[in-house]
Write a protein that holds these residues in place. Structure first.
Motif, PDB file in Angstrom:
ATOM      1  N   ARG A   1      38.574  53.076  39.385  1.00  0.00           N
ATOM      2  CA  ARG A   1      37.282  52.396  39.236  1.00  0.00           C
ATOM      3  C   ARG A   1      37.440  50.888  39.479  1.00  0.00           C
ATOM      4  NH1 ARG A   1      32.510  52.384  35.788  1.00  0.00           N
ATOM      5  NH2 ARG A   1      31.311  50.696  36.741  1.00  0.00           N
ATOM      6  N   SER A   2      38.498  50.296  38.920  1.00  0.00           N
ATOM      7  CA  SER A   2      38.668  48.848  39.062  1.00  0.00           C
ATOM      8  C   SER A   2      38.912  48.477  40.527  1.00  0.00           C
ATOM      9  CB  SER A   2      39.794  48.323  38.149  1.00  0.00           C
ATOM     10  OG  SER A   2      41.015  48.931  38.465  1.00  0.00           O
ATOM     11  N   LEU A   3      39.671  49.306  41.238  1.00  0.00           N
ATOM     12  CA  LEU A   3      39.881  49.034  42.670  1.00  0.00           C
ATOM     13  C   LEU A   3      38.556  49.148  43.428  1.00  0.00           C
ATOM     14  CD1 LEU A   3      43.257  50.902  43.257  1.00  0.00           C
ATOM     15  CD2 LEU A   3      42.871  48.453  43.503  1.00  0.00           C
ATOM     16  N   GLY A   4      37.767  50.152  43.047  1.00  0.00           N
ATOM     17  CA  GLY A   4      36.451  50.332  43.675  1.00  0.00           C
ATOM     18  C   GLY A   4      35.544  49.136  43.444  1.00  0.00           C
ATOM     19  N   GLU A   5      35.768  48.419  42.358  1.00  0.00           N
ATOM     20  CA  GLU A   5      34.941  47.247  42.021  1.00  0.00           C
ATOM     21  C   GLU A   5      35.561  45.960  42.561  1.00  0.00           C
ATOM     22  OE1 GLU A   5      32.044  47.228  40.383  1.00  0.00           O
ATOM     23  OE2 GLU A   5      31.950  49.294  39.651  1.00  0.00           O
ATOM     24  N   GLY A   6      36.629  46.095  43.333  1.00  0.00           N
ATOM     25  CA  GLY A   6      37.235  44.918  43.952  1.00  0.00           C
ATOM     26  C   GLY A   6      38.267  44.213  43.092  1.00  0.00           C
ATOM     27  N   LEU A   7      38.765  44.902  42.045  1.00  0.00           N
ATOM     28  CA  LEU A   7      39.771  44.286  41.160  1.00  0.00           C
ATOM     29  C   LEU A   7      41.127  44.954  41.396  1.00  0.00           C
ATOM     30  CD1 LEU A   7      37.547  44.119  37.940  1.00  0.00           C
ATOM     31  CD2 LEU A   7      37.938  42.327  39.660  1.00  0.00           C
ATOM     32  N   ALA A   8      42.106  44.159  41.793  1.00  0.00           N
ATOM     33  CA  ALA A   8      43.374  44.727  42.276  1.00  0.00           C
ATOM     34  C   ALA A   8      44.439  44.903  41.194  1.00  0.00           C
ATOM     35  CB  ALA A   8      43.929  43.806  43.370  1.00  0.00           C
ATOM     36  N   GLY A   9      44.284  44.171  40.076  1.00  0.00           N
ATOM     37  CA  GLY A   9      45.402  43.977  39.139  1.00  0.00           C
ATOM     38  C   GLY A   9      46.009  45.185  38.469  1.00  0.00           C
TER      39      GLY A   9
ATOM     40  N   GLY B   1      57.230  46.938  36.489  1.00  0.00           N
ATOM     41  CA  GLY B   1      57.236  45.524  36.104  1.00  0.00           C
ATOM     42  C   GLY B   1      56.011  45.021  35.371  1.00  0.00           C
ATOM     43  N   HIS B   2      55.037  45.886  35.098  1.00  0.00           N
ATOM     44  CA  HIS B   2      53.854  45.444  34.350  1.00  0.00           C
ATOM     45  C   HIS B   2      53.566  46.369  33.186  1.00  0.00           C
ATOM     46  CE1 HIS B   2      52.546  42.248  37.003  1.00  0.00           C
ATOM     47  NE2 HIS B   2      52.860  43.030  38.026  1.00  0.00           N
ATOM     48  N   GLU B   3      52.802  45.826  32.235  1.00  0.00           N
ATOM     49  CA  GLU B   3      52.351  46.619  31.079  1.00  0.00           C
ATOM     50  C   GLU B   3      50.848  46.406  30.927  1.00  0.00           C
ATOM     51  OE1 GLU B   3      54.752  44.709  28.113  1.00  0.00           O
ATOM     52  OE2 GLU B   3      56.362  46.195  28.301  1.00  0.00           O
ATOM     53  N   ILE B   4      50.163  47.414  30.399  1.00  0.00           N
ATOM     54  CA  ILE B   4      48.704  47.341  30.292  1.00  0.00           C
ATOM     55  C   ILE B   4      48.258  46.209  29.357  1.00  0.00           C
ATOM     56  CG2 ILE B   4      48.505  49.092  28.441  1.00  0.00           C
ATOM     57  CD1 ILE B   4      46.121  48.851  31.415  1.00  0.00           C
ATOM     58  N   GLY B   5      49.075  45.902  28.362  1.00  0.00           N
ATOM     59  CA  GLY B   5      48.718  44.861  27.389  1.00  0.00           C
ATOM     60  C   GLY B   5      48.474  43.495  28.010  1.00  0.00           C
ATOM     61  N   GLU B   6      49.090  43.256  29.187  1.00  0.00           N
ATOM     62  CA  GLU B   6      48.905  41.952  29.860  1.00  0.00           C
ATOM     63  C   GLU B   6      47.433  41.666  30.173  1.00  0.00           C
ATOM     64  OE1 GLU B   6      51.192  41.978  33.560  1.00  0.00           O
ATOM     65  OE2 GLU B   6      52.716  43.146  32.504  1.00  0.00           O
ATOM     66  N   PHE B   7      46.625  42.733  30.266  1.00  0.00           N
ATOM     67  CA  PHE B   7      45.252  42.577  30.751  1.00  0.00           C
ATOM     68  C   PHE B   7      44.206  42.644  29.636  1.00  0.00           C
ATOM     69  CE2 PHE B   7      48.088  44.257  33.859  1.00  0.00           C
ATOM     70  CZ  PHE B   7      47.833  43.482  34.978  1.00  0.00           C
ATOM     71  N   VAL B   8      44.660  42.875  28.405  1.00  0.00           N
ATOM     72  CA  VAL B   8      43.714  43.097  27.301  1.00  0.00           C
ATOM     73  C   VAL B   8      43.247  41.769  26.725  1.00  0.00           C
ATOM     74  CG1 VAL B   8      43.457  44.085  24.996  1.00  0.00           C
ATOM     75  CG2 VAL B   8      44.715  45.339  26.762  1.00  0.00           C
ATOM     76  N   ARG B   9      41.939  41.617  26.647  1.00  0.00           N
ATOM     77  CA  ARG B   9      41.360  40.412  26.029  1.00  0.00           C
ATOM     78  C   ARG B   9      40.822  40.698  24.637  1.00  0.00           C
ATOM     79  NH1 ARG B   9      44.362  38.960  28.554  1.00  0.00           N
ATOM     80  NH2 ARG B   9      44.343  38.039  30.635  1.00  0.00           N
ATOM     81  N   GLU B  10      40.333  41.921  24.420  1.00  0.00           N
ATOM     82  CA  GLU B  10      39.782  42.306  23.118  1.00  0.00           C
ATOM     83  C   GLU B  10      39.964  43.797  22.931  1.00  0.00           C
ATOM     84  OE1 GLU B  10      35.987  39.395  22.172  1.00  0.00           O
ATOM     85  OE2 GLU B  10      35.649  41.432  22.800  1.00  0.00           O
TER      86      GLU B  10
END
Ligand SMILES: Cc1cc2nc3c(=O)[nH]c(=O)nc-3n(C[C@H](O)[C@H](O)[C@H](O)COP(=O)(O)OP(=O)(O)OC[C@H]3O[C@@H](n4cnc5c(N)ncnc54)[C@H](O)[C@@H]3O)c2cc1C
Length: 313
Positions: free
Chosen positions: A112-120, A143-152
């Motif tokens: 869904r995020s890729l479909g909305e133009g978000l690559a991360g 090299g990544h973890e999901i927690g890097e993207f959590v704001r709330e």
């Protein structure tokens, strides 16, 4: 009054109708092991989750949050308690901010995020399970973890309060969170996902999906990597893969009943058909003992063992 009745009595009729008794946990877990759960409560939204939680507290029953069941071992005896099955899968995207319910599949979120133009989030392509399970265990790879993207995060605390917390309070670390240590249940999350290079992200997604197909079990039930990778010897260096050590002690040839180590990955246990929780635990113990004997290292499990719940009285 039987404990089941004490639990059900506390629920409004509409929620009582959602409760399913005696559901085999093998049907809700990707390893396909586990006997009946006393009650499984599908919660589509935070209020339903809160009510089920409150009823469990009232009945004095243990409660276990379940997402996709891709990182748990359920017991052959089942689970004497409440399995709170997070099934809400709302997802709203505004700019680079995604608000998502715990029950949405993590890979669905990536798509869904890729479909909305978000690559991360491309790195997480193909990780099984839900957003809730991923956040609770800070799932990661490449090299990544999901927690890097959590704001709330909106969480249900052990005491039954619904709270909105920030990433610091979530306490993300390698394959774990303060959230989970404290027995909080994740209900919703707000993620901020960089736009980045979409074409590169689509290519990265295709690569990861192909890599998973080649290296992970596809037809055999499994729960992913059984043991956590090792702490780095020097802070900042890469973790050593537990699979490397397991390979060197010949784990790929190990089998207990229908539980076997996957031929292409020494840190994955697969169910060849009728494996029971005892087979799986015996196999995991053998793997651990072999690494301890040869390397003096104690591997720690990554897969969560549900256990049998409350003791029979
Ligand atoms: C083939 C395969 C490949 C995998 N590859 C990876 C990988 O690359 N990286 C990785 O990190 N993991 C990987 N995993 C493991 C697993 O997919 C992840 O840990 C996933 O994030 C678990 O999510 P889930 O919804 O299935 O959680 P579940 O298995 O349902 O639960 C796991 C734990 O999280 C808790 N939990 C679940 N939902 C919530 C919630 N809403 N609130 C609080 N706690 C909750 C449960 O109580 C339990 O302790 C893999 C698994 C498989 C089978």
């Amino acid at each position: 009054m039987p404990i089941e009745d004490r639990f059900l009595d506390r629920l409004p009729a509409a929620l009582r109708d959602r409760v399913r008794c005696g559901v085999p946990l093998r049907d809700l877990t990707t390893l396909r092991v586990g006997g009946p759960a006393a009650v499984v409560c599908p919660a589509d939204n935070p209020e339903q989750a809160r009510r089920f939680h409150e009823a469990a507290l009232h009945a004095g029953w243990p409660l276990f949050a379940l997402g996709g069941g891709s990182n748990v071992l359920a017991d052959d005896a089942g689970y004497r308690g409440v399995v709170l099955h997070l099934t809400g899968c709302d997802c709203t995207v505004r700019g680079d901010t995604i608000t998502v319910s715990a029950g949405l599949g993590l890979d669905d979120l990536v798509a869904r995020s890729l479909g909305e133009g978000l690559a991360g989030l491309a790195f997480a392509s193909g990780i099984p399970g839900t957003v809730g399970g991923a956040l609770a265990g800070n799932a990661g790879c490449y090299g990544h973890e999901i927690g890097e993207f959590v704001r709330e995060a909106v969480v249900l605390t052990r005491d039954g309060d619904v709270r909105r917390i920030g990433p610091r309070e979530c306490g993300f670390r390698y394959r774990g969170t303060a959230l989970r240590d404290e027995g909080a249940i994740l209900l919703e999350a707000v993620l901020q996902v960089p736009a980045g290079d979409l074409a590169a992200a689509a290519a990265e997604r295709a690569l990861h999906l192909a890599d998973r197909l080649a290296k992970h079990p596809v037809t055999e039930p499994s729960a992913g990597s059984w043991f956590r990778n090792l702490e780095p010897a020097v802070p900042g260096e890469r973790r050593r893969a537990a699979g490397e050590l397991l390979d060197q002690v010949g784990a790929k040839a190990m089998r207990e009943g229908d539980a076997a180590v996957f031929a292409k990955h020494a840190n994955i246990i697969v169910n060849l058909g009728r494996a029971g929780s005892g087979d799986v635990r015996r196999l995991a113990a053998r793997m651990q003992a072999a690494v301890r004997e040869r390397f003096g290292v104690d591997l720690a499990p990554e897969v969560r063992d549900l256990g049998p719940g409350a003791p029979l009285t």
